[in-house]
Scaffold this motif. Sequence first.
Motif, PDB file in Angstrom:
ATOM      1  N   UNK A   1      -1.425   7.577  -8.457  1.00  0.00           N
ATOM      2  CA  UNK A   1      -1.405   8.716  -7.547  1.00  0.00           C
ATOM      3  C   UNK A   1      -0.264   9.657  -7.927  1.00  0.00           C
ATOM      4  N   UNK A   2      -0.272  10.825  -7.330  1.00  0.00           N
ATOM      5  CA  UNK A   2       0.799  11.794  -7.498  1.00  0.00           C
ATOM      6  C   UNK A   2       1.521  11.933  -6.163  1.00  0.00           C
ATOM      7  N   UNK A   3       2.836  12.013  -6.212  1.00  0.00           N
ATOM      8  CA  UNK A   3       3.622  12.196  -4.988  1.00  0.00           C
ATOM      9  C   UNK A   3       4.827  13.053  -5.318  1.00  0.00           C
ATOM     10  N   UNK A   4       4.960  14.146  -4.613  1.00  0.00           N
ATOM     11  CA  UNK A   4       6.059  15.088  -4.793  1.00  0.00           C
ATOM     12  C   UNK A   4       6.168  15.574  -6.243  1.00  0.00           C
ATOM     13  N   UNK A   5       4.999  15.790  -6.855  1.00  0.00           N
ATOM     14  CA  UNK A   5       4.959  16.338  -8.198  1.00  0.00           C
ATOM     15  C   UNK A   5       5.144  15.336  -9.335  1.00  0.00           C
ATOM     16  N   UNK A   6       5.239  14.042  -8.987  1.00  0.00           N
ATOM     17  CA  UNK A   6       5.389  13.001 -10.014  1.00  0.00           C
ATOM     18  C   UNK A   6       4.198  12.059  -9.958  1.00  0.00           C
ATOM     19  N   UNK A   7       3.837  11.540 -11.121  1.00  0.00           N
ATOM     20  CA  UNK A   7       2.732  10.583 -11.190  1.00  0.00           C
ATOM     21  C   UNK A   7       3.276   9.163 -11.181  1.00  0.00           C
ATOM     22  N   UNK A   8       2.592   8.298 -10.435  1.00  0.00           N
ATOM     23  CA  UNK A   8       2.986   6.897 -10.284  1.00  0.00           C
ATOM     24  C   UNK A   8       1.784   5.992 -10.494  1.00  0.00           C
ATOM     25  N   UNK A   9       2.066   4.773 -10.883  1.00  0.00           N
ATOM     26  CA  UNK A   9       1.104   3.678 -10.838  1.00  0.00           C
ATOM     27  C   UNK A   9       1.815   2.551 -10.109  1.00  0.00           C
ATOM     28  N   UNK A  10       1.274   2.150  -8.979  1.00  0.00           N
ATOM     29  CA  UNK A  10       1.855   1.061  -8.191  1.00  0.00           C
ATOM     30  C   UNK A  10       1.089  -0.228  -8.430  1.00  0.00           C
ATOM     31  N   UNK A  11       1.826  -1.275  -8.757  1.00  0.00           N
ATOM     32  CA  UNK A  11       1.284  -2.631  -8.755  1.00  0.00           C
ATOM     33  C   UNK A  11       1.657  -3.202  -7.389  1.00  0.00           C
ATOM     34  N   UNK A  12       0.708  -3.189  -6.469  1.00  0.00           N
ATOM     35  CA  UNK A  12       0.981  -3.487  -5.064  1.00  0.00           C
ATOM     36  C   UNK A  12       0.574  -4.903  -4.685  1.00  0.00           C
ATOM     37  N   UNK A  13       1.445  -5.543  -3.908  1.00  0.00           N
ATOM     38  CA  UNK A  13       1.172  -6.849  -3.320  1.00  0.00           C
ATOM     39  C   UNK A  13       1.112  -6.661  -1.816  1.00  0.00           C
ATOM     40  N   UNK A  14       0.059  -7.204  -1.195  1.00  0.00           N
ATOM     41  CA  UNK A  14      -0.185  -7.028   0.231  1.00  0.00           C
ATOM     42  C   UNK A  14       0.244  -8.242   1.036  1.00  0.00           C
ATOM     43  N   UNK A  15       0.987  -7.976   2.100  1.00  0.00           N
ATOM     44  CA  UNK A  15       1.381  -8.990   3.073  1.00  0.00           C
ATOM     45  C   UNK A  15       0.852  -8.566   4.438  1.00  0.00           C
ATOM     46  N   UNK A  16       0.632  -9.532   5.302  1.00  0.00           N
ATOM     47  CA  UNK A  16       0.249  -9.259   6.688  1.00  0.00           C
ATOM     48  C   UNK A  16       1.159 -10.079   7.591  1.00  0.00           C
ATOM     49  N   UNK A  17       1.508  -9.495   8.725  1.00  0.00           N
ATOM     50  CA  UNK A  17       2.339 -10.213   9.690  1.00  0.00           C
ATOM     51  C   UNK A  17       1.821  -9.910  11.090  1.00  0.00           C
ATOM     52  N   UNK A  18       1.679 -10.955  11.893  1.00  0.00           N
ATOM     53  CA  UNK A  18       1.234 -10.784  13.269  1.00  0.00           C
ATOM     54  C   UNK A  18       2.371 -10.296  14.144  1.00  0.00           C
ATOM     55  N   UNK A  19       2.084  -9.321  14.988  1.00  0.00           N
ATOM     56  CA  UNK A  19       3.073  -8.799  15.925  1.00  0.00           C
ATOM     57  C   UNK A  19       2.404  -8.573  17.278  1.00  0.00           C
ATOM     58  N   UNK A  20       3.213  -8.480  18.293  1.00  0.00           N
ATOM     59  CA  UNK A  20       2.723  -8.153  19.630  1.00  0.00           C
ATOM     60  C   UNK A  20       2.900  -6.654  19.824  1.00  0.00           C
ATOM     61  N   UNK A  21       1.826  -5.895  19.658  1.00  0.00           N
ATOM     62  CA  UNK A  21       1.900  -4.438  19.729  1.00  0.00           C
ATOM     63  C   UNK A  21       2.370  -3.955  21.100  1.00  0.00           C
ATOM     64  N   UNK A  22       2.124  -4.746  22.132  1.00  0.00           N
ATOM     65  CA  UNK A  22       2.516  -4.335  23.483  1.00  0.00           C
ATOM     66  C   UNK A  22       4.027  -4.193  23.627  1.00  0.00           C
ATOM     67  N   UNK A  23       4.780  -4.933  22.829  1.00  0.00           N
ATOM     68  CA  UNK A  23       6.244  -4.863  22.923  1.00  0.00           C
ATOM     69  C   UNK A  23       6.885  -4.311  21.660  1.00  0.00           C
ATOM     70  N   UNK A  24       6.089  -3.964  20.652  1.00  0.00           N
ATOM     71  CA  UNK A  24       6.626  -3.419  19.399  1.00  0.00           C
ATOM     72  C   UNK A  24       7.183  -2.027  19.659  1.00  0.00           C
ATOM     73  N   UNK A  25       8.444  -1.842  19.303  1.00  0.00           N
ATOM     74  CA  UNK A  25       9.112  -0.557  19.495  1.00  0.00           C
ATOM     75  C   UNK A  25       9.169   0.136  18.137  1.00  0.00           C
TER      76      UNK A  25
END
Length: 160
Positions: free
Chosen positions: A84-108
């Motif tokens: 992708x391009x961001x702020x005029x520069x080209x990038x290639x991201x090697x992305x690793x995905x994590x998931x975490x459970x949270x309680x949205x009712x109290x998440x600030x």
Amino acid sequence: MQHEPTRRTVARVLPVDVEQQRVLLLLGCDPAVPEVRYWFTVGGAVDAGESLAEAGVRELREETGLVVDAAALGSPFGTFEVGFSWDGRDYVNDSTLFAVGVDAAVADISFDGLDLLESQSIFEARWWTPEDLEGDGRAVDPRLIDQMRAAIAHVREGQE
């Protein structure tokens, strides 16, 4: 003159509202194209000396104000590459995905940890179901809907 894109190792974190099966996403833009806004996941490049999980929790804290321990991320649930391009520069991201459970009712949620450029390109955080985001049409990456579903399943499996 063409430049080679900057390749980065990136940790992305999908906070999952365990009660309502929603994922927290950020609304932002590429500073070079501020009129185009889109939803994307929390995350960013791994700093020198950081593990993927440490980078993920740092980015989560900086971009949303949510604080979790690196161990709470558990094992990653996926990887992908994106150019992708961001702020005029080209990038290639090697992305690793994590998931975490949270309680949205109290998440600030807070943007207090954003740096100057991020504060000018991240505008909102919102909890989304994959189905609702599909109807919105402003996902940055067409894989995002499937990644959200995978994150929800990953957190649910971890609760069993």
